[in-house]
Design a protein around this motif. Structure first.
Motif, PDB file in Angstrom:
ATOM      1  N   GLU A   1     -10.255  -4.921   4.785  1.00 24.64           N
ATOM      2  CA  GLU A   1      -9.687  -4.960   6.133  1.00 24.64           C
ATOM      3  C   GLU A   1      -9.032  -3.625   6.482  1.00 24.64           C
ATOM      4  O   GLU A   1      -9.123  -3.143   7.618  1.00 24.64           O
ATOM      5  CB  GLU A   1      -8.677  -6.102   6.247  1.00 24.64           C
ATOM      6  CG  GLU A   1      -8.145  -6.330   7.659  1.00 24.64           C
ATOM      7  CD  GLU A   1      -9.240  -6.651   8.668  1.00 24.64           C
ATOM      8  OE1 GLU A   1      -9.081  -6.251   9.842  1.00 24.64           O
ATOM      9  OE2 GLU A   1     -10.245  -7.289   8.287  1.00 24.64           O
ATOM     10  N   ASP A   2      -8.373  -3.015   5.491  1.00 21.27           N
ATOM     11  CA  ASP A   2      -7.780  -1.696   5.706  1.00 21.27           C
ATOM     12  C   ASP A   2      -8.852  -0.685   6.100  1.00 21.27           C
ATOM     13  O   ASP A   2      -8.646   0.148   7.001  1.00 21.27           O
ATOM     14  CB  ASP A   2      -7.085  -1.201   4.431  1.00 21.27           C
ATOM     15  CG  ASP A   2      -5.801  -1.944   4.116  1.00 21.27           C
ATOM     16  OD1 ASP A   2      -5.221  -2.544   5.040  1.00 21.27           O
ATOM     17  OD2 ASP A   2      -5.380  -1.908   2.950  1.00 21.27           O
ATOM     18  N   LYS A   3      -9.978  -0.749   5.421  1.00 18.02           N
ATOM     19  CA  LYS A   3     -11.063   0.199   5.688  1.00 18.02           C
ATOM     20  C   LYS A   3     -11.594   0.030   7.113  1.00 18.02           C
ATOM     21  O   LYS A   3     -11.903   1.020   7.791  1.00 18.02           O
ATOM     22  CB  LYS A   3     -12.187   0.014   4.668  1.00 18.02           C
ATOM     23  CG  LYS A   3     -11.786   0.412   3.245  1.00 18.02           C
ATOM     24  CD  LYS A   3     -12.897   0.117   2.252  1.00 18.02           C
ATOM     25  CE  LYS A   3     -12.462   0.459   0.822  1.00 18.02           C
ATOM     26  NZ  LYS A   3     -13.517   0.122  -0.175  1.00 18.02           N
ATOM     27  N   LYS A   4     -11.682  -1.210   7.560  1.00 21.29           N
ATOM     28  CA  LYS A   4     -12.140  -1.468   8.936  1.00 21.29           C
ATOM     29  C   LYS A   4     -11.126  -0.905   9.936  1.00 21.29           C
ATOM     30  O   LYS A   4     -11.498  -0.310  10.951  1.00 21.29           O
ATOM     31  CB  LYS A   4     -12.328  -2.965   9.156  1.00 21.29           C
ATOM     32  CG  LYS A   4     -13.479  -3.583   8.372  1.00 21.29           C
ATOM     33  CD  LYS A   4     -13.547  -5.083   8.597  1.00 21.29           C
ATOM     34  CE  LYS A   4     -14.662  -5.718   7.770  1.00 21.29           C
ATOM     35  NZ  LYS A   4     -14.702  -7.195   7.924  1.00 21.29           N
TER      36      LYS A   4
ATOM     37  N   PRO B   1      -4.986   2.062  -2.708  1.00 24.16           N
ATOM     38  CA  PRO B   1      -5.964   0.975  -2.879  1.00 24.16           C
ATOM     39  C   PRO B   1      -6.209   0.221  -1.575  1.00 24.16           C
ATOM     40  O   PRO B   1      -5.570  -0.790  -1.298  1.00 24.16           O
ATOM     41  CB  PRO B   1      -5.308   0.080  -3.936  1.00 24.16           C
ATOM     42  CG  PRO B   1      -3.828   0.302  -3.754  1.00 24.16           C
ATOM     43  CD  PRO B   1      -3.678   1.738  -3.332  1.00 24.16           C
ATOM     44  N   LEU B   2      -7.128   0.699  -0.772  1.00 22.99           N
ATOM     45  CA  LEU B   2      -7.418   0.089   0.529  1.00 22.99           C
ATOM     46  C   LEU B   2      -8.210  -1.206   0.364  1.00 22.99           C
ATOM     47  O   LEU B   2      -9.156  -1.285  -0.422  1.00 22.99           O
ATOM     48  CB  LEU B   2      -8.238   1.061   1.388  1.00 22.99           C
ATOM     49  CG  LEU B   2      -7.558   2.381   1.775  1.00 22.99           C
ATOM     50  CD1 LEU B   2      -8.577   3.330   2.377  1.00 22.99           C
ATOM     51  CD2 LEU B   2      -6.411   2.130   2.746  1.00 22.99           C
TER      52      LEU B   2
ATOM     53  N   SER C   1       7.617   3.548  -0.078  1.00 17.51           N
ATOM     54  CA  SER C   1       7.755   2.461  -1.048  1.00 17.51           C
ATOM     55  C   SER C   1       6.472   1.658  -1.139  1.00 17.51           C
ATOM     56  O   SER C   1       6.067   1.204  -2.205  1.00 17.51           O
ATOM     57  CB  SER C   1       8.928   1.541  -0.678  1.00 17.51           C
ATOM     58  OG  SER C   1      10.149   2.210  -0.874  1.00 17.51           O
ATOM     59  N   THR C   2       5.810   1.463  -0.015  1.00 18.55           N
ATOM     60  CA  THR C   2       4.545   0.729  -0.006  1.00 18.55           C
ATOM     61  C   THR C   2       3.361   1.627  -0.305  1.00 18.55           C
ATOM     62  O   THR C   2       2.258   1.144  -0.525  1.00 18.55           O
ATOM     63  CB  THR C   2       4.311   0.076   1.365  1.00 18.55           C
ATOM     64  OG1 THR C   2       4.175   1.111   2.361  1.00 18.55           O
ATOM     65  CG2 THR C   2       5.456  -0.840   1.748  1.00 18.55           C
ATOM     66  N   GLY C   3       3.576   2.934  -0.276  1.00 21.50           N
ATOM     67  CA  GLY C   3       2.477   3.877  -0.431  1.00 21.50           C
ATOM     68  C   GLY C   3       1.992   4.424   0.894  1.00 21.50           C
ATOM     69  O   GLY C   3       1.205   5.362   0.934  1.00 21.50           O
TER      70      GLY C   3
ATOM     71  N   ARG D   1       1.215  -4.302  12.659  1.00 20.68           N
ATOM     72  CA  ARG D   1       2.063  -3.418  11.867  1.00 20.68           C
ATOM     73  C   ARG D   1       1.266  -2.710  10.769  1.00 20.68           C
ATOM     74  O   ARG D   1       1.474  -1.526  10.502  1.00 20.68           O
ATOM     75  CB  ARG D   1       3.221  -4.218  11.246  1.00 20.68           C
ATOM     76  CG  ARG D   1       4.288  -4.596  12.262  1.00 20.68           C
ATOM     77  CD  ARG D   1       5.368  -5.457  11.658  1.00 20.68           C
ATOM     78  NE  ARG D   1       6.501  -5.611  12.571  1.00 20.68           N
ATOM     79  CZ  ARG D   1       7.496  -6.467  12.398  1.00 20.68           C
ATOM     80  NH1 ARG D   1       7.495  -7.264  11.328  1.00 20.68           N
ATOM     81  NH2 ARG D   1       8.480  -6.531  13.268  1.00 20.68           N
ATOM     82  N   ARG D   2       0.355  -3.448  10.162  1.00 18.44           N
ATOM     83  CA  ARG D   2      -0.474  -2.850   9.111  1.00 18.44           C
ATOM     84  C   ARG D   2      -1.333  -1.722   9.682  1.00 18.44           C
ATOM     85  O   ARG D   2      -1.416  -0.640   9.109  1.00 18.44           O
ATOM     86  CB  ARG D   2      -1.367  -3.927   8.491  1.00 18.44           C
ATOM     87  CG  ARG D   2      -2.252  -3.434   7.356  1.00 18.44           C
ATOM     88  CD  ARG D   2      -1.425  -3.025   6.163  1.00 18.44           C
ATOM     89  NE  ARG D   2      -2.239  -2.690   5.023  1.00 18.44           N
ATOM     90  CZ  ARG D   2      -1.763  -2.299   3.848  1.00 18.44           C
ATOM     91  NH1 ARG D   2      -0.454  -2.222   3.669  1.00 18.44           N
ATOM     92  NH2 ARG D   2      -2.548  -2.001   2.851  1.00 18.44           N
ATOM     93  N   GLU D   3      -1.956  -1.992  10.820  1.00 17.57           N
ATOM     94  CA  GLU D   3      -2.822  -0.979  11.420  1.00 17.57           C
ATOM     95  C   GLU D   3      -2.002   0.225  11.891  1.00 17.57           C
ATOM     96  O   GLU D   3      -2.435   1.374  11.733  1.00 17.57           O
ATOM     97  CB  GLU D   3      -3.623  -1.568  12.586  1.00 17.57           C
ATOM     98  CG  GLU D   3      -4.650  -0.603  13.148  1.00 17.57           C
ATOM     99  CD  GLU D   3      -5.776  -1.291  13.877  1.00 17.57           C
ATOM    100  OE1 GLU D   3      -6.592  -0.576  14.479  1.00 17.57           O
ATOM    101  OE2 GLU D   3      -5.870  -2.542  13.832  1.00 17.57           O
ATOM    102  N   GLU D   4      -0.815  -0.025  12.441  1.00 14.53           N
ATOM    103  CA  GLU D   4       0.037   1.082  12.878  1.00 14.53           C
ATOM    104  C   GLU D   4       0.522   1.909  11.693  1.00 14.53           C
ATOM    105  O   GLU D   4       0.653   3.135  11.791  1.00 14.53           O
ATOM    106  CB  GLU D   4       1.224   0.548  13.671  1.00 14.53           C
ATOM    107  CG  GLU D   4       0.874   0.031  15.051  1.00 14.53           C
ATOM    108  CD  GLU D   4       0.318   1.126  15.949  1.00 14.53           C
ATOM    109  OE1 GLU D   4       0.932   2.208  16.002  1.00 14.53           O
ATOM    110  OE2 GLU D   4      -0.731   0.898  16.581  1.00 14.53           O
ATOM    111  N   SER D   5       0.781   1.243  10.574  1.00 10.72           N
ATOM    112  CA  SER D   5       1.189   1.941   9.368  1.00 10.72           C
ATOM    113  C   SER D   5       0.064   2.839   8.853  1.00 10.72           C
ATOM    114  O   SER D   5       0.284   4.005   8.501  1.00 10.72           O
ATOM    115  CB  SER D   5       1.594   0.933   8.290  1.00 10.72           C
ATOM    116  OG  SER D   5       2.016   1.581   7.116  1.00 10.72           O
ATOM    117  N   LEU D   6      -1.145   2.298   8.849  1.00  7.74           N
ATOM    118  CA  LEU D   6      -2.306   3.091   8.446  1.00  7.74           C
ATOM    119  C   LEU D   6      -2.537   4.252   9.413  1.00  7.74           C
ATOM    120  O   LEU D   6      -2.843   5.375   8.995  1.00  7.74           O
ATOM    121  CB  LEU D   6      -3.552   2.204   8.386  1.00  7.74           C
ATOM    122  CG  LEU D   6      -3.647   1.245   7.197  1.00  7.74           C
ATOM    123  CD1 LEU D   6      -4.707   0.186   7.460  1.00  7.74           C
ATOM    124  CD2 LEU D   6      -3.964   2.013   5.925  1.00  7.74           C
ATOM    125  N   LYS D   7      -2.388   3.975  10.691  1.00  8.16           N
ATOM    126  CA  LYS D   7      -2.589   5.009  11.712  1.00  8.16           C
ATOM    127  C   LYS D   7      -1.591   6.148  11.548  1.00  8.16           C
ATOM    128  O   LYS D   7      -1.958   7.333  11.587  1.00  8.16           O
ATOM    129  CB  LYS D   7      -2.448   4.387  13.104  1.00  8.16           C
ATOM    130  CG  LYS D   7      -2.623   5.368  14.246  1.00  8.16           C
ATOM    131  CD  LYS D   7      -2.465   4.645  15.587  1.00  8.16           C
ATOM    132  CE  LYS D   7      -2.609   5.602  16.763  1.00  8.16           C
ATOM    133  NZ  LYS D   7      -2.430   4.893  18.067  1.00  8.16           N
TER     134      LYS D   7
END
Length: 245
Positions: free
Chosen positions: A232-235, A228-229, A172-174, A208-214
């Motif tokens: 902060e997402d890119k880091k 669309p990163l 849902s969030t991508g 949570r954001r970093e774990e989701s990206l991971k």
């Protein structure tokens, strides 16, 4: 929402549609369903709904007449024609985005096939959507129809106890969803991450954001290609890539 399902085996669907969240959604009058056995609409004197394929080949093909007439019986007096969904392994790969699209409709008709396939005129002149739940073949479309109904109904307003649940789901969030933990804090030496016990909501959200990206990077890297990163997402991703390598 009204959902009509055309099937030769309505008994396969009833118990699931009346259970759990789907059952409660009906009690709340969020959706209603109608199971239509399209064999009831055949004009064949032997009550058949299929026939041999022209040109030869293995298996039987569903005839157009019973399905067209069953759909016409549902839509005949309607001013607005509903989405008509054909369950088929050749269809568009089903996704959360498609579920969210269907959830905006007031009326869906889902057609469940059997045998070798459908007469092509059903695809060309009757349906609006052709859906596959994966690159595999089932004995019929009933299980796929249940997947579609469940994924759509849970998105309707007030169906889930917490409205944030659907918004935060994987896809849902991508991205894939972050890990979850509950009590006890220490289960047989396996402990909940300290950040989740800190009470610092900003740190928790960042974790949570970093774990989701991971999790997305490790399991479904393809989802990141067009995502669309933020800076902060890119880091975060850079740290994840360095750690992962």
């Amino acid at each position: 929402m009204q959902i009509d399902i055309l099937t030769l085996f309505p008994e396969m669907l009833e118990s699931v549609l009346n259970s759990s969240i789907l059952g409660k959604a009906q009690e709340k009058e969020k959706f209603t369903y109608n199971l239509v056995n399209f064999r009831d609409y055949t004009e064949n004197k032997h009550n058949k709904v299929d026939d041999y394929p022209y040109g030869g080949g293995a298996g039987m093909v569903l005839s157009p007449q019973p399905i067209f007439d069953a759909v016409n019986a549902i839509t005949g007096d309607l001013k607005t024609k509903p989405r008509i969904v054909l369950m088929c392994p050749q269809g568009e790969r089903y996704s959360q985005k498609k579920a969210e699209e269907f959830a905006k409709e007031e009326h869906l008709i889902i057609i469940c096939g059997h045998y070798e396939g459908y007469d092509e005129r059903i695809r060309e002149h009757l349906i609006t959507d052709e859906i596959s739940i994966g690159d595999f073949v089932l004995t019929g479309g009933e299980l796929g129809a249940l997947v579609v109904v469940d994924s759509v109904v849970r998105l309707l307003p007030d169906v889930l106890g917490n409205e944030d649940s659907a918004r935060q789901d994987s896809f849902s969030t991508g991205l894939l969803e972050h890990p979850h933990y509950t009590r006890p804090q220490d289960f047989r030496g396996m402990k909940v991450p300290e950040v989740l016990l800190s009470g610092d909501h900003a740190k928790i959200e960042a974790w949570r954001r970093e774990e989701s990206l991971k999790r997305t990077y490790q399991r479904r890297r393809d989802l990141l290609e067009n995502y669309p990163l933020t800076e902060e997402d890119k880091k975060m991703l850079q740290r994840i890539e360095e750690t992962d390598n």
